[in-house]
Design a protein around this motif. Structure first.
Motif: not given
Length: 504
Positions: A333-338
């Protein structure tokens, strides 16, 4: 203030001063020092500088004889103000020499007190408690139906109750902590705990299958609610492994969730989980887990057979254990953008055997594994949209529709902060849950337990706010839910529930 005035202030303090426990902000804090007293100005200066104190009862008691230790304490505080910047250095030097023995004794006492305080703080930090107490009430017509497809036990754990969740932590060292939880349900509506299968004898001694009431005398017994009985329900160790101590690892029994909405799993598990930030991964994490849900259950079926007279007699009770499988999970899991975050994972069933007594093993006897995916978007500052999906690699959907998949959508507006009185949040959630894409849940919305349903479909709406510091109030409404209480018998269900959480 000129030098000679400071000298006079010190001498006045030494002449009429007395020691207490609480710092005075000024001479006004002393009820027994009138403003027209000759020493008022000097005492006011010394009190503001923190050199003299009162007796702890808003008095100064200037007529009381001071001890040499009290005198030495005043000298020490004056010296801490910085020699030539406070009072006459020559006067302070003479006073220091006069009370050197007492000053040395006071220093040793202060050092000893500092050591004791440090040790007490370290001991206090090693063991900590926190949690919440809940008062909950509501109406849930789903609890009026037969709660299990394979039996007649009815439950009401999540409706009208007083509940406590107590979590304790015991620090082992800088990179290891032992934790435990104690949970207790105290139920207060007898009619929600109505029937259990039982066998009783009539006047002639014959045994018959009956429905026995679960009374208030029994409803809070440990064997009626093993996970919320007031005993230790979870115990695990948290470790920080690796050279950088960034492999965050749990070993033991604890509550665990997989995915942003815990769609695949949201309950008590036994096993090991490790979480690690991916180096140069731009904020992404990975998790590897080996675990088994503790949501095993069993059925008890009384067997009656006809005797020679053609009457039914009790013969035995058939026990069937429904086991949860052993699983291995890899999750990212983590960010794909802001404004976008994602989660994706795969769970493989590595142990899925039948019980040795002939029982089954839950729904998963031909299931190979699961994939789960989530995405969360913030289109506006105070709005969050989250979608979750789970797919089970099983053949059971051929017989039970879309039992091989779960999906859920949730919209949230703002949110609560326990430290900010008046903060609030709104949410709406739609779920469509299959019968075989779920490895274990104990969610308080009762989408699975305690009704043990095979499929849930419908909307939930909720509001929560913080009316006082560390207090959260939440209300949930589900007007039209469709649930399969038996394999092919869907029922309509509605829930209205409200509760207050007191965090400590």
């Amino acid at each position: 203030m000129r030098m000679n005035r400071k000298v006079a202030a010190i001498l006045a303090g030494l002449t009429v001063g007395a020691m207490g426990q609480v710092y005075a902000a000024s001479a006004d804090s002393f009820s027994d020092v009138p403003k027209d007293h000759w020493s008022y100005e000097a005492l006011d200066y010394l009190a503001k500088e923190g050199v003299i104190e009162g007796m702890g009862d808003n008095t100064f008691q200037g007529g009381r004889t001071m001890t040499r230790y009290e005198m030495a304490s005043i000298v020490a505080k004056a010296m801490q103000k910085g020699g030539t910047s406070f009072g006459d250095k020559a006067v302070l030097d003479k006073l220091s020499a006069e009370y050197s023995g007492e000053l040395d004794t006071l220093k040793k006492r202060v050092d000893a007190h500092d050591k004791d305080i440090k040790e007490l703080k370290e001991k206090a930090d090693r063991f900590q408690l926190h949690g919440l107490a809940r008062v909950q009430m509501g109406d849930d017509n789903g609890l009026k139906h037969d709660a299990r497809a394979w039996g007649t036990e009815k439950n009401g754990d999540y409706n009208n109750r007083f509940y406590m969740d107590l979590e304790g932590s015991m620090k082992i060292n800088n990179h290891a902590t032992a934790r435990f939880t104690i949970e207790k349900n105290a139920r207060y509506r007898d009619k929600e705990y109505v029937m259990k299968d039982a066998v009783a004898a009539d006047d002639s001694g014959k045994l018959h299958k009956i429905n026995a009431p679960v009374t208030g005398e029994l409803r809070d017994m440990p064997d009626m609610d093993t996970n919320h009985s007031g005993l230790v329900s979870n115990i695990w160790v948290e470790l920080q492994l690796g050279k950088k101590h960034d492999w965050y690892t749990n070993i033991g029994r604890k509550w665990n969730g997989i995915g942003m909405q815990n769609l695949l799993l949201g309950g008590q598990v036994d096993g090991i989980q490790t979480y690690h930030p991916i180096e140069h991964g731009h904020g992404w994490w990975l998790s590897a887990q080996y675990w088994k849900s503790s949501s095993d259950c069993s059925t008890y079926t009384p067997i009656f057979e006809k005797n020679a007279a053609g009457e039914y007699e009790y013969k035995e009770t058939k026990v069937q254990a429904l086991r949860s499988p052993v699983n291995a999970t890899l999750d990212f899991w983590g960010p794909l953008g802001k404004y976008v975050n994602a989660n994706v994972g795969y769970t493989h069933i590595v142990g899925n055997k039948y019980d040795k007594n002939g029982g089954g093993n839950g729904y998963w006897y031909d299931t190979k594994g699961f994939v789960n995916a989530d995405i969360s978007v913030k289109p506006l500052k105070d709005v969050t949209l989250t979608g979750s999906y789970v797919h089970a690699f099983t053949k059971q959907d051929e017989n039970f529709g879309h039992g091989d998949r779960d999906w859920a959508f949730k919209a949230e507006y703002k949110g609560t902060d326990l430290n900010r009185v008046g903060s609030y949040g709104l949410y709406a959630k739609y779920v469509n849950l299959g019968a075989f894409a779920d490895l274990g849940h104990d969610d308080e919305w009762s989408t699975r337990e305690p009704t043990f349903t095979n499929g849930v479909r419908g909307w939930y709406f909720g509001f929560k706010c913080v009316p006082a510091h560390n207090v959260e109030w939440e209300t949930l409404w589900a007007p039209h839910l469709s649930e399969q209480i038996t394999w092919n018998n869907p029922v309509k269900r509605h829930i209205l529930r409200t509760w207050l959480d007191f965090h400590f």
